[in-house]
Enzyme design. Structure first.
Site, PDB file in Angstrom:
ATOM      1  CG  ASP A  12      -2.680   1.343  -2.256  1.00 28.70           C
ATOM      2  OD1 ASP A  12      -2.012   0.314  -2.098  1.00 28.70           O
ATOM      3  OD2 ASP A  12      -3.536   1.744  -1.432  1.00 28.70           O
ATOM      4  CG  ASP A  14      -5.590  -3.809   0.204  1.00 27.63           C
ATOM      5  OD1 ASP A  14      -6.562  -4.479  -0.157  1.00 27.63           O
ATOM      6  OD2 ASP A  14      -4.460  -4.293   0.396  1.00 27.63           O
ATOM      7  N   GLY A  49      -1.260   0.400   4.264  1.00 24.70           N
ATOM      8  CA  GLY A  49      -0.066   0.465   3.418  1.00 24.70           C
ATOM      9  C   GLY A  49       1.145  -0.265   3.970  1.00 24.70           C
ATOM     10  NE  ARG A 120       3.895 -12.831   1.059  1.00 24.29           N
ATOM     11  CZ  ARG A 120       5.070 -12.983   0.477  1.00 24.29           C
ATOM     12  NH1 ARG A 120       5.898 -11.965   0.377  1.00 24.29           N
ATOM     13  NH2 ARG A 120       5.430 -14.155  -0.001  1.00 24.29           N
TER      14      ARG A 120
HETATM   15  C1  BG6 Z   1      -1.730  -3.169   2.139  1.00 30.90           C
HETATM   16  C2  BG6 Z   1      -2.740  -2.818   3.212  1.00 30.90           C
HETATM   17  O1  BG6 Z   1      -2.281  -2.949   0.876  1.00 30.90           O
HETATM   18  O2  BG6 Z   1      -1.355  -4.531   2.249  1.00 30.90           O
HETATM   19  C3  BG6 Z   1      -2.149  -3.155   4.580  1.00 30.90           C
HETATM   20  O3  BG6 Z   1      -3.006  -1.430   3.160  1.00 30.90           O
HETATM   21  C4  BG6 Z   1      -1.743  -4.620   4.621  1.00 30.90           C
HETATM   22  O4  BG6 Z   1      -3.112  -2.876   5.579  1.00 30.90           O
HETATM   23  C5  BG6 Z   1      -0.755  -4.891   3.496  1.00 30.90           C
HETATM   24  O5  BG6 Z   1      -1.141  -4.930   5.878  1.00 30.90           O
HETATM   25  C6  BG6 Z   1      -0.307  -6.348   3.427  1.00 30.90           C
HETATM   26  O6  BG6 Z   1      -1.402  -7.135   3.100  1.00 30.90           O
HETATM   27  P1  BG6 Z   1      -1.411  -8.711   2.969  1.00 30.90           P
HETATM   28  O7  BG6 Z   1      -2.611  -8.992   2.122  1.00 30.90           O
HETATM   29  O8  BG6 Z   1      -0.122  -9.098   2.262  1.00 30.90           O
HETATM   30  O9  BG6 Z   1      -1.466  -9.276   4.331  1.00 30.90           O
HETATM   31 MG    MG Z   2      -3.969   1.493   0.508  1.00 33.78          MG
END
Ligand code: BG6
Ligand code: MG
Length: 215
Positions: A12, A14, A49, A120
């Site tokens: 993963d 983040d 997530g 994304r």
């Molecule tokens: C995940 C994060 O990796 O990505 C979430 O843990 C986040 O908190 C999700 O909402 C979507 O992220 P992004 O960058 O597409 O807005």
């Molecule tokens: Mg994560």
């Protein structure tokens, strides 16, 4: 000592490779303040997530009113613009020595390494922290239609690497990610967050470099 016989490790992004929680929090908080909606760190923890739109739905629960699809798309896009401005402050300094050295050692031991993230913004973040061309495969929020806890992103990462799920382990900080790994028949390793101790994981990592003890 536990040992896992695997060929590939899917990470993963983040909360595992780097820490973007504070930027997500600041951007969602700015949106919530604009809309006059209550938002705090506890609610932010529930977004781990979870996809961008699903995160927005959780935030809007506090508003006590309905919004149109167009309004929701405007809000999500405003939050993302704010979030991306904050991401620009990230640099290779935001990649810890422990994470970098462990990744390099795992590669030297012959493991294929991939990213499986709901975000994304995955490619933007990997570029900011200097890992733009590091991984053998990247599966992210731009490739999938179903976010974690659905296994789609991890199955796609395995497929991109050319391995069956049984050959793959997943490293996750979110319970939704551990659920996704198990739903995809992969070994689930929990690091930090609500993943650790959630009861579904195969192993709780003490720290990132603990990977070098089990592989
Ligand atoms: C995940 C994060 O990796 O990505 C979430 O843990 C986040 O908190 C999700 O909402 C979507 O992220 P992004 O960058 O597409 O807005
Ligand atoms: Mg994560």
């Amino acid at each position: 000592m536990v040992k896992f016989q695997k060929k590939a490790i899917i990470f993963d992004l983040d909360g595992v490779i780097c820490f973007t929680d504070k930027f997500h929090y600041q951007a969602w908080k700015a949106l919530a303040d604009r809309l006059g909606i209550y938002f705090d760190k506890e609610i932010n923890d529930r977004l781990r997530g979870v996809s961008r739109m699903a995160s927005l739905e959780i935030i809007l629960e506090q508003s006590g009113r309905e919004y149109t699809r167009e309004e929701k798309e405007t809000f999500a896009s405003w939050k993302n613009g704010t979030y991306q401005k904050l991401l620009k402050s990230m640099s290779p300094m935001d990649l810890s020595g422990e994470v970098k050295d462990t990744l390099v050692s795992l590669r030297n031991r012959g493991y294929k390494l991939a990213i499986g993230s709901s975000s994304r913004n995955t490619k933007l973040i990997l570029g900011q922290i200097g890992l733009g061309n590091f991984f053998d495969a990247v599966a992210d929020g731009t490739d999938i239609t179903r976010s974690k806890p659905d296994p789609e992103v991890f199955l796609l990462a395995a497929q991109k690497l050319g391995f069956v799920p049984a050959d793959c382990a997943v490293v996750e900080d979110a319970k939704a990610g551990i659920e996704a790994a198990k739903a995809g028949s992969m070994t689930a390793l929990a690091l930090f967050g609500d993943a650790k101790g959630c009861g579904l994981e195969d192993y709780d990592l003490a720290c990132f470099s603990n990977l070098l003890d089990i592989f």
